[in-house]
Write an enzyme that holds these catalytic residues in place. Structure first.
Site, mmCIF file in Angstrom:
data_model
loop_
_atom_site.group_PDB
_atom_site.id
_atom_site.type_symbol
_atom_site.label_atom_id
_atom_site.label_comp_id
_atom_site.label_asym_id
_atom_site.label_seq_id
_atom_site.Cartn_x
_atom_site.Cartn_y
_atom_site.Cartn_z
ATOM 1 C CB SER A 538 -1.204 0.114 1.588
ATOM 2 O OG SER A 538 -1.993 0.808 1.095
ATOM 3 C CG ASP A 623 -6.838 -2.254 -3.359
ATOM 4 O OD1 ASP A 623 -7.549 -1.396 -2.841
ATOM 5 O OD2 ASP A 623 -5.750 -2.987 -3.352
ATOM 6 C CG HIS A 658 -5.922 -2.432 0.312
ATOM 7 N ND1 HIS A 658 -5.067 -1.409 -1.191
ATOM 8 C CD2 HIS A 658 -4.723 -1.293 1.381
ATOM 9 C CE1 HIS A 658 -4.079 -0.745 0.054
ATOM 10 N NE2 HIS A 658 -4.267 -1.510 1.085
#
Length: 686
Positions: A538, A623, A658
């Site tokens: 991330s 995501d 995600h």
């Protein structure tokens, strides 16, 4: 041979992006067209290429997965916690991928009552997540949220715990969390904007009515803020929390009068951060008011909550970060951090006790855990280190006796925590700042520059990555790897200024800190550039992207998981989920100063013609945090620019978001993929 397997080549459609009279050419902008069949075809082609390149070690990858899975106790359950007369437990059964939620009335000997079997609820879904369980005060109903896509957009429902009947129409686009008023009839919940996924509205629902009749009680119109609602631990107040990176605002309402109006606690002032907890006739406030960079504790009468009524309880300390508090009937528990280490302080309200829990390891993680009961002298906390499996501990704050309720079992007959060592070392950044690194390895390694080292970091949002135990990680350690966490600026490991010095116009400190840690590990002969690997996910994937643009020669290989790499374009598009709330972290590129600075490090904008290390990039089609097209575009551009023959792989989970796969063991398959990638580069295949 891998060289004979040709990678896919994304077509180039030049798009000119203009801001502040600056032109950028984006040849892969078209990849953000989620419904375009060519986009899906490209992602599938990258997955096929990934499968072809990694085929040679698929058997090893499978054995790694089985090895990791074998260390985990399948028939397991959480330590029970008591709330409002019931003991709540989460358990797992052998051969099943999802948790089962149960409760027992009064005593643990009482027959169990099934709340949810997620294995049943997940049937027919490639992804499933249950969140936000909220039981009514009379224990007869439960609200819950479910997500079957992985986009963190939850459907809210209520069911009777008496009849198992599910009430009213499902409510879409929620955060999944809900809070009951004390009348057992009124439920408050938060809704997300369908496009941006920002949590922006609080609604009130009355049992027996249709969801379409629900009342909007609060709308957060500032698109840099999100909103949540919860009940105070004392159960007296419903509290609406408005939050951004730098500013907070709260509204309170007596939980006995859910139809009355919420009252502002303290109006938002840009830069004023605070959180509230209720006790007796006072509110206790953790805040940065009056330049308390590391926060201090204040209190105010519950009927006079404005800033001018706040009085100091614990002053600001330059060397101690006040991370939070837990309030009990007779005790105040304070979570602090100094010199990077967690400390738990216990103070009695009557002033007779004030002490710290003792912790001895050089580097460790300690935290207060599930403490939902107010009238108890038992504090539950967790403890682990990089060599010590996680423990759940009950501590009697009166007698000072501790009871270890559970220590994480590692089902490996060869595992002995005494076979591993952990330490903390300090690298020197380019500006002279000392940057800590937590390390773990199997005893007996030599500092001869030949050890493979995996260096991990995150470094954003003030999120601290504490040194923690991982049974999965043993698959690397037992094969000679050193695992290290670089506590770079951008987290709060060394206090709030450690965060402030790694954000906005100081963001590059995060990247140069990581490079300094890498060079330190090489100069101290822990490893060499032929054996050093980097990992981040991330915002940590942004870190990896920035670092390999600047210092690719330091690494043999890197893994960037769900990486935030197209920073300029994303931050200029306020229609993308969560963008506007990020301005206080990265800067608003509509301001030229921020635009220029972000552009100077944005990984996608700074790809250049050079040799890059071996790279594995992962993403999820659904995501919601980092859209799939960022890593897809980045990989496509890297393919055009990179020189040499090192691997560049993109793996897209077409059924997740995600957080990756949702099942308990499905997620391990992703860990096994990453580890197999690293171990193959070290020519370790068993």
């Amino acid at each position: 041979m891998t060289q004979n397997i040709q990678p896919p080549k994304a077509k180039q459609i030049s798009k000119t992006l203009i801001a502040h009279d600056d032109e950028r050419q984006d040849d892969y902008f078209w990849l953000n067209e989620r419904e375009n069949e060519e986009v899906i075809d490209y992602l599938n082609a990258e997955n096929e290429y990934y499968d072809a390149v990694t085929a040679k070690y698929k058997d090893f990858e499978k054995s790694l997965f089985e090895e990791m899975k074998a260390r985990i106790k399948e028939d397991d359950e959480s330590v029970p916690y008591k709330y409002n007369g019931y003991w709540y437990i989460v358990k797992y059964e052998t051969g099943k991928d999802y948790p089962i939620y149960i409760r027992k009335k009064d005593t643990l000997e009482h027959p169990e009552e099934l709340l949810f079997d997620c294995n049943v609820m997940a049937e027919g879904h490639a992804y499933f997540k249950l969140v936000g369980l909220s039981v009514s005060p009379d224990n007869t109903m439960i609200a819950y949220g479910t997500d079957t896509v992985g986009r963190r957009n939850y459907t809210l429902q209520i069911k009777s715990l008496v009849t198992d009947e599910v009430f009213f129409d499902a409510i879409e686009n929620t955060t999944g969390s809900a809070t009951w008023a004390n009348d057992n009839k009124t439920l408050f919940y938060t809704v997300k904007d369908e496009k941006t996924l920002r949590s922006d509205k609080v609604f009130k629902h009355k049992l027996g009515s249709s969801a379409v009749e629900d009342t909007l009680v609060f709308h957060e119109e500032d698109d840099t803020f999100g909103v949540a609602i919860y009940k105070s631990k004392s159960k007296k107040y419903l509290i609406i929390a408005c939050y951004s990176t730098l500013t907070n605002e709260y509204y309170t309402l007596n939980a006995n009068t859910p139809d009355a109006e919420f009252k502002v606690f303290q109006e938002r002032i840009r830069g004023l951060e605070y959180s509230v907890s209720h006790y007796g006739d006072q509110f206790y406030i953790v805040t940065n008011v009056d330049d308390a960079v590391n926060f201090k504790l204040m209190k105010t009468p519950e009927n006079e909550t404005g800033l001018n009524h706040w009085t100091e309880v614990i002053p600001h300390r330059v060397e101690v970060l006040l991370e939070g508090i837990d309030i009990f009937k007779d005790f105040l528990v304070i979570s602090e951090r100094s010199n990077g280490l967690n400390h738990i302080r216990i103070k009695s309200w009557d002033g007779t006790e004030d002490y710290y829990l003792p912790f001895d390891d050089e580097t460790y993680t300690a935290y207060t855990s599930t403490n939902v009961e107010f009238d108890t002298v038992i504090l539950r906390y967790g403890y682990n280190s990089m060599t010590t499996p996680s423990s759940s501990i009950d501590f009697n704050m009166v007698t000072k006796e501790k009871t270890i309720l559970k220590e994480q079992e590692v089902l490996d007959p060869n595992f002995d925590k005494n076979n591993y060592a952990s330490k903390r070392v300090w690298a020197t950044a380019v500006d002279g700042t000392k940057v800590p690194i937590s390390m773990v390895y199997k005893k007996g390694i030599k500092k001869d520059g030949k050890n493979p080292v995996l260096l991990y970091a995150y470094g954003s949002y003030g999120l601290t990555i504490d040194p923690y135990f991982s049974s999965i990680r043993l698959s690397l350690l037992d094969r000679g790897f050193v695992y290290a966490i670089a506590h770079v600026r951008g987290g709060e490991y060394l206090g709030r200024m450690w965060y402030e010095d790694g954000k906005l116009l100081q963001k590059k400190n995060t990247f140069t800190d990581f490079i300094a840690c890498s060079k330190f590990l090489i100069s101290e002969n822990y490893t060499s550039s032929e054996h050093l690997y980097a990992l981040g996910g991330s915002a940590g994937g942004l870190l990896i992207g920035a670092v390999i643009n600047e210092a690719p020669e330091l690494y043999k290989g890197v893994i960037a998981a769900v990486p935030f790499v197209d920073v300029v374009t994303t931050m200029l598009d306020d229609s993308i989920p969560l963008t506007t709330g990020e301005y206080d972290e990265w800067g608003n590129p509509n301001d030229k100063a921020y635009y220029d600075y972000i552009k100077s490090y944005s990984p996608y904008d700074n790809v250049k013609k050079q040799d890059y290390p071996h790279i594995l990039v992962t993403t999820g089609l659904h995501d919601s945090q980092v859209q799939y097209w960022e890593p897809a575009k980045w990989v496509a551009k890297l393919r055009m620019f990179k020189t040499g023959h090192n691997k560049l792989l993109l793996k897209t989970n077409m059924k997740a978001g995600h957080g990756g796969a949702s099942g308990r063991f499905e997620a391990l398959k992703e860990d096994a993929e990453e580890y197999a990638f690293l171990l193959d580069l070290e020519n370790i295949n068993a």
